[in-house]
Design a protein around this motif. Sequence first.
Motif, PDB file in Angstrom:
ATOM      1  N   UNK A  20       0.801  -1.233   0.000  1.00 22.96           N
ATOM      2  CA  UNK A  20       0.000   0.000   0.000  1.00 22.96           C
ATOM      3  C   UNK A  20       0.831   1.279   0.000  1.00 22.96           C
ATOM      4  N   UNK A  21       2.111   1.181   0.333  1.00 28.05           N
ATOM      5  CA  UNK A  21       2.956   2.380   0.429  1.00 28.05           C
ATOM      6  C   UNK A  21       3.877   2.572  -0.769  1.00 28.05           C
ATOM      7  N   UNK A  22       3.813   1.663  -1.752  1.00 26.48           N
ATOM      8  CA  UNK A  22       4.780   1.716  -2.850  1.00 26.48           C
ATOM      9  C   UNK A  22       4.685   3.028  -3.631  1.00 26.48           C
ATOM     10  N   UNK A  23       3.483   3.481  -3.941  1.00 23.62           N
ATOM     11  CA  UNK A  23       3.332   4.676  -4.770  1.00 23.62           C
ATOM     12  C   UNK A  23       3.859   5.923  -4.061  1.00 23.62           C
ATOM     13  N   UNK A  24       3.581   6.039  -2.770  1.00 21.44           N
ATOM     14  CA  UNK A  24       4.083   7.220  -2.078  1.00 21.44           C
ATOM     15  C   UNK A  24       5.588   7.142  -1.881  1.00 21.44           C
TER      16      UNK A  24
END
Length: 335
Positions: A20-24
């Motif tokens: 869930x944190x890859x894009x940020x």
Amino acid sequence: MTPHGAAPPARDRFAADTEPFRRELVAHCYRMTGSAHDAEDLVQEAYLRAWRSYDAFEGRASVRTWLYTIATNVCLTALRSRRPRLLPSGLGGAQEDPDRPPDLVGPGEVSWLEPLPDGWTDAPADDPAATVVARESLRLALIASLQHLPARQRAIFLLRDVLAFSALETAAVLDASTAAVKSGLQRARARLHEVAADADELLEPSDPRTRALLDGYVAAFERSDARLLEQVLRADAVLEATPFRQWQAGRTMCVHVLRTFVLATAGDWRMVGVVANGQPAAAVYRRDPAGALRADGVVVLAPTATGIARVVKFHDPALVPLFGLPDVLRGAGGA
């Protein structure tokens, strides 16, 4: 298949905790480095390190803070051996002689800033719980200004002022004292105040006025119509293009240089609209001697209520595929 009641495999737990944190994290590594290519590679390295240390992660910090600690330090290590990425406006003053062709910077002399496709950081439409990266934190002007900071100050500023980490959390990420974080943040803010250009109120890519400005700019190039350029550029517009040393200030100078050195025959150029850095942009194709429309680079616009305030052209064909587009444009008069 996992038996009923059994814990899921470590690989599945790791993916569920971290994906869930890859894009940020891509956005964070891009802000740190100014390069889409570097950001992609560094996030991969950060996830590899996280996977290797996952069994030892004991939850003393949140998963998000843990990942930012790894990613930030991966970036700081990489930046020790890399020069800051710049735009032409970071090299010196605006061009004064309108009839002098802009000078090419020699290969390897400057590391150039790169644009970031919005698709890399936008939340998927089918995942309402995914983190949304604020477009304002990826504007090209901010990314260019950040590159003037020492890497550690850059990290402090991003963690504190962009990501809203506390001074204590930032100190833990950087293995520093809170006093060092506070003084580093003060210096970073002061330096950014010195180098940052006046912030324009940019229109959102979805604003109909933005679309009209992008369409006008694209039409001007595809028709080699300098008069149409005059209609979409602001009077104080700025034009810069890598890998040229000079940049142009003022609509009159911008249009003159484009008319004299770029616009020649209608049909030489094709552009495909995209979004980069939260701004309207276009993948640029140029017709080669054989008639094929080959990738030439990406242009990013800064649209305002009174016209386009800044045009930045990145002359790098390798950027076009990052937006999911081909190296050679078929149809529309192409090969």
